[in-house]
Design an enzyme around this catalytic site. Structure first.
Site, PDB file in Angstrom:
ATOM      1  N   LYS A   1       3.145   0.727   3.237  1.00 45.98           N
ATOM      2  CA  LYS A   1       2.776  -0.305   4.212  1.00 45.98           C
ATOM      3  C   LYS A   1       2.824  -1.642   3.495  1.00 45.98           C
ATOM      4  O   LYS A   1       2.442  -1.720   2.323  1.00 45.98           O
ATOM      5  CB  LYS A   1       1.343  -0.084   4.711  1.00 45.98           C
ATOM      6  CG  LYS A   1       1.187   1.096   5.622  1.00 45.98           C
ATOM      7  CD  LYS A   1      -0.232   1.124   6.184  1.00 45.98           C
ATOM      8  CE  LYS A   1      -0.604   2.518   6.610  1.00 45.98           C
ATOM      9  NZ  LYS A   1      -1.971   2.885   6.386  1.00 45.98           N
TER      10      LYS A   1
ATOM     11  N   GLU B   1      -8.335  -5.144   5.188  1.00 46.90           N
ATOM     12  CA  GLU B   1      -8.152  -4.803   3.774  1.00 46.90           C
ATOM     13  C   GLU B   1      -6.975  -5.554   3.157  1.00 46.90           C
ATOM     14  O   GLU B   1      -7.025  -5.952   2.000  1.00 46.90           O
ATOM     15  CB  GLU B   1      -7.971  -3.286   3.632  1.00 46.90           C
ATOM     16  CG  GLU B   1      -9.289  -2.555   3.869  1.00 46.90           C
ATOM     17  CD  GLU B   1      -9.125  -1.069   4.140  1.00 46.90           C
ATOM     18  OE1 GLU B   1      -8.771  -0.716   5.283  1.00 46.90           O
ATOM     19  OE2 GLU B   1      -9.350  -0.274   3.224  1.00 46.90           O
TER      20      GLU B   1
ATOM     21  N   ASN C   1       0.877  -1.173   0.000  1.00 45.29           N
ATOM     22  CA  ASN C   1       0.000   0.000   0.000  1.00 45.29           C
ATOM     23  C   ASN C   1       0.914   1.222   0.000  1.00 45.29           C
ATOM     24  O   ASN C   1       1.440   1.605   1.046  1.00 45.29           O
ATOM     25  CB  ASN C   1      -0.889  -0.058   1.249  1.00 45.29           C
ATOM     26  CG  ASN C   1      -1.857   1.096   1.329  1.00 45.29           C
ATOM     27  OD1 ASN C   1      -1.780   2.039   0.533  1.00 45.29           O
ATOM     28  ND2 ASN C   1      -2.757   1.048   2.285  1.00 45.29           N
TER      29      ASN C   1
ATOM     30  N   ASN D   1     -14.183  -0.043  17.798  1.00 42.85           N
ATOM     31  CA  ASN D   1     -13.768   0.210  19.188  1.00 42.85           C
ATOM     32  C   ASN D   1     -14.658   1.119  20.005  1.00 42.85           C
ATOM     33  O   ASN D   1     -14.566   1.117  21.228  1.00 42.85           O
ATOM     34  CB  ASN D   1     -12.358   0.812  19.194  1.00 42.85           C
ATOM     35  CG  ASN D   1     -11.336  -0.159  18.659  1.00 42.85           C
ATOM     36  OD1 ASN D   1     -11.156  -1.231  19.211  1.00 42.85           O
ATOM     37  ND2 ASN D   1     -10.688   0.204  17.556  1.00 42.85           N
TER      38      ASN D   1
ATOM     39  N   ARG E   1      -2.533  -2.040  -3.508  1.00 45.64           N
ATOM     40  CA  ARG E   1      -3.736  -1.233  -3.320  1.00 45.64           C
ATOM     41  C   ARG E   1      -3.654  -0.042  -4.273  1.00 45.64           C
ATOM     42  O   ARG E   1      -2.662   0.687  -4.271  1.00 45.64           O
ATOM     43  CB  ARG E   1      -3.815  -0.729  -1.890  1.00 45.64           C
ATOM     44  CG  ARG E   1      -4.982   0.202  -1.711  1.00 45.64           C
ATOM     45  CD  ARG E   1      -4.991   0.810  -0.344  1.00 45.64           C
ATOM     46  NE  ARG E   1      -6.156   1.649  -0.194  1.00 45.64           N
ATOM     47  CZ  ARG E   1      -6.168   2.804   0.462  1.00 45.64           C
ATOM     48  NH1 ARG E   1      -5.063   3.256   1.028  1.00 45.64           N
ATOM     49  NH2 ARG E   1      -7.256   3.518   0.550  1.00 45.64           N
TER      50      ARG E   1
ATOM     51  N   ARG F   1     -12.227  15.523   7.610  1.00 46.25           N
ATOM     52  CA  ARG F   1     -13.012  15.951   6.442  1.00 46.25           C
ATOM     53  C   ARG F   1     -14.441  16.280   6.857  1.00 46.25           C
ATOM     54  O   ARG F   1     -15.027  15.592   7.692  1.00 46.25           O
ATOM     55  CB  ARG F   1     -13.057  14.844   5.387  1.00 46.25           C
ATOM     56  CG  ARG F   1     -11.714  14.473   4.818  1.00 46.25           C
ATOM     57  CD  ARG F   1     -11.880  13.545   3.609  1.00 46.25           C
ATOM     58  NE  ARG F   1     -10.620  12.913   3.270  1.00 46.25           N
ATOM     59  CZ  ARG F   1     -10.387  11.604   3.327  1.00 46.25           C
ATOM     60  NH1 ARG F   1     -11.346  10.758   3.679  1.00 46.25           N
ATOM     61  NH2 ARG F   1      -9.205  11.127   3.009  1.00 46.25           N
TER      62      ARG F   1
HETATM   63  P1  ADP Z   1      -7.520   4.980   9.041  1.00 46.30           P
HETATM   64  O1  ADP Z   1      -7.200   3.592   8.519  1.00 46.30           O
HETATM   65  O2  ADP Z   1      -8.629   5.683   8.315  1.00 46.30           O
HETATM   66  O3  ADP Z   1      -6.332   5.854   9.310  1.00 46.30           O
HETATM   67  P2  ADP Z   1      -8.461   3.592  11.423  1.00 46.30           P
HETATM   68  O4  ADP Z   1      -9.500   2.676  10.870  1.00 46.30           O
HETATM   69  O5  ADP Z   1      -7.216   2.990  11.942  1.00 46.30           O
HETATM   70  O6  ADP Z   1      -8.162   4.795  10.457  1.00 46.30           O
HETATM   71  O7  ADP Z   1      -9.154   4.429  12.604  1.00 46.30           O
HETATM   72  C1  ADP Z   1      -8.442   5.385  13.326  1.00 46.30           C
HETATM   73  C2  ADP Z   1      -9.395   6.066  14.295  1.00 46.30           C
HETATM   74  O8  ADP Z   1     -10.051   5.093  15.099  1.00 46.30           O
HETATM   75  C3  ADP Z   1      -8.698   6.981  15.293  1.00 46.30           C
HETATM   76  O9  ADP Z   1      -8.551   8.277  14.765  1.00 46.30           O
HETATM   77  C4  ADP Z   1      -9.663   6.977  16.467  1.00 46.30           C
HETATM   78  O10 ADP Z   1     -10.606   8.011  16.298  1.00 46.30           O
HETATM   79  C5  ADP Z   1     -10.399   5.662  16.340  1.00 46.30           C
HETATM   80  N1  ADP Z   1     -10.062   4.708  17.399  1.00 46.30           N
HETATM   81  C6  ADP Z   1      -9.028   3.860  17.461  1.00 46.30           C
HETATM   82  N2  ADP Z   1      -9.058   3.151  18.603  1.00 46.30           N
HETATM   83  C7  ADP Z   1     -10.149   3.561  19.285  1.00 46.30           C
HETATM   84  C8  ADP Z   1     -10.746   3.233  20.535  1.00 46.30           C
HETATM   85  N3  ADP Z   1     -10.228   2.296  21.329  1.00 46.30           N
HETATM   86  N4  ADP Z   1     -11.879   3.873  20.893  1.00 46.30           N
HETATM   87  C9  ADP Z   1     -12.424   4.806  20.091  1.00 46.30           C
HETATM   88  N5  ADP Z   1     -11.922   5.169  18.910  1.00 46.30           N
HETATM   89  C10 ADP Z   1     -10.795   4.558  18.516  1.00 46.30           C
END
Ligand code: ADP
Length: 402
Positions: A17, A386, A10, A336, A93, A243
């Site tokens: 990554k 993914e 990716n 989460n 990707r 965003r």
């Molecule tokens: P991306 O792949 O779009 O960068 P992710 O799917 O890894 O993002 O999600 C990142 C977001 O998930 C973080 O910005 C945070 O808001 C949220 N996040 C991660 N862990 C937790 C948690 N334990 N509780 C609540 N929100 C969480």
């Protein structure tokens, strides 16, 4: 020797990554990340599960070629090198496949040309993806390399969902339409949700809520995407980390005429300084919830706006699908944040939706139901993967060719 390994790459503008998977059991052999490519403080972190090793190096990595070479060296140190006869393919990707790429595609010169032709609609992503592909092809010219597109899953959307209501000739001339993104995740999660219900994807209608830093919803009817919230770019739709998601397009004219803002300034405002971060200064849902619990009004309003938008999409996609069997929450926030899941579904009992407090509070990396037994619509938490999806699609395409 059987070729059962797939390397997933990716490539972003300043990062790469990677994951190496063994497709016999979908296990991870190695994962890693190169960050800040082109800076003096580049960093490579590499974990080989086979050798139970994690290594890090910092120092300048000039470009993607140097980054991939460093990754190849790390893999080789653990006996997992790119020259291994067990490597079946590299899966890349690619963010934007336009209308052309509806399936994962083995990369040749014509495919490279087409990904390049799509740069005007994906100026931030496709150039970086292309650089990664070209570098990998130079390293292993004999190996099948497959492009897996973020947009592909959404190419089944009907025209009524994919078109904006603007002048058709202008739209066609500039290829303006709703493409959607996160498709690999929506495909994986919608199928995994069907599996969780003990059904075939063709037998269920699912709303997938991919809530990460970027966020998107999709309506999936019998395994095919019929609507998604992101559009020409990933800016449309839900409130995201940085965003804005949906807004009246006239806001942009207003900012130009009254605020004197340039197109680039507005682009930055809406993509990088809006959403949760614009509303309350934080884009991490953990921090926002902590502030809400302390009585912080700004964080409370940001949370409420985020959830309100989510609810509107759940309602809209109920209407689009007519019958919904399951709603699946995925990605960082979706997997989460129990408060987000609870609030998004609260008050939607008339739509057959409810969340059980105890089930919702369970922390687990496994797909699971959080709706009370017996509710008409299943509410589920389904972790996305993914990389596994890219590896699976890549392997399906090349298995048997070597
Ligand atoms: P991306 O792949 O779009 O960068 P992710 O799917 O890894 O993002 O999600 C990142 C977001 O998930 C973080 O910005 C945070 O808001 C949220 N996040 C991660 N862990 C937790 C948690 N334990 N509780 C609540 N929100 C969480």
């Amino acid at each position: 020797m059987t070729k059962t390994r797939v390397l997933v790459l990716n490539s972003g503008s300043s990062s790469v990554k990677y994951q190496l998977l063994d497709m016999r059991d979908s296990s991870r052999l190695a994962v890693g990340l190169v960050e800040r490519i082109g800076e003096h403080t580049s960093r490579l972190s590499h974990t080989a599960f086979t050798a139970r090793q994690t290594r890090e190096q910092t120092g300048p990595i000039a470009d993607h070629e140097a980054a991939l070479k460093a990754v190849a060296e790390e893999l080789a140190r653990d006996g997992l090198g790119l020259d291994s006869p067990e490597l079946a393919a590299i899966g890349h990707r690619v963010v934007h496949g336009g209308r052309t790429f509806t399936e994962p595609t083995v990369i040749d010169d014509a495919v490279l040309d087409e990904i390049e032709r799509l740069i005007p609609v994906a100026p931030l992503h496709n150039p970086a993806n292309l650089t990664g592909i070209r570098t990998a092809m130079a390293l292993r010219p004999d190996l099948p390399q497959v492009a897996v597109f973020d947009t592909a899953f959404h190419t089944t959307m009907p025209e009524s969902a994919a078109r904006y209501a603007i002048d058709v000739r202008t739209a066609d001339r500039h290829r303006i339409r709703r493409y959607g993104f996160h498709g690999t995740s929506h495909a994986y999660v919608s199928r995994a949700t069907a599996k969780l219900l003990g059904k075939a994807p063709e037998d269920v209608n699912v709303i997938v809520l991919h809530l990460g830093n970027g966020a998107s919803a999709s309506a999936v009817r019998k395994g095919r995407c019929v609507e998604t919230s992101m559009g020409l770019t990933p800016l449309e739709g839900l409130v995201m980390g940085t965003r804005s998601g949906d807004l009246d397009p006239a806001v942009i004219f207003h900012l130009a005429r009254v605020g004197g803002m340039s197109v680039d300034e507005t682009d930055t405002l809406l993509n990088k300084e809006s959403g949760l971060v614009g509303l309350c200064g934080d884009n991490d849902m953990r921090e926002i919830r902590r502030r809400v619990d302390e009585g912080d009004e700004e964080a409370r309003l940001a949370f409420d706006i985020y959830v309100h938008r989510l609810k509107k999409y759940i309602g809209a996609y109920n209407a689009v699908l007519g019958r919904v069997d399951a709603i699946a929450f995925t990605a960082g926030v979706g997997e989460n944040s129990a408060p987000v899941r609870e609030a998004a579904v609260a008050g939607l009992e008339e739509l057959g939706l409810a969340v059980d407090g105890d089930l919702n509070a369970v922390r687990s990396g496994e797909p699971r139901l959080i709706s009370p037994p017996g509710t008409r619509v299943a509410v589920a938490v389904v972790p996305t993967d993914e990389e596994l999806e890219i590896a699976t699609q890549t392997y399906a395409l090349v298995a048997g060719t070597g």
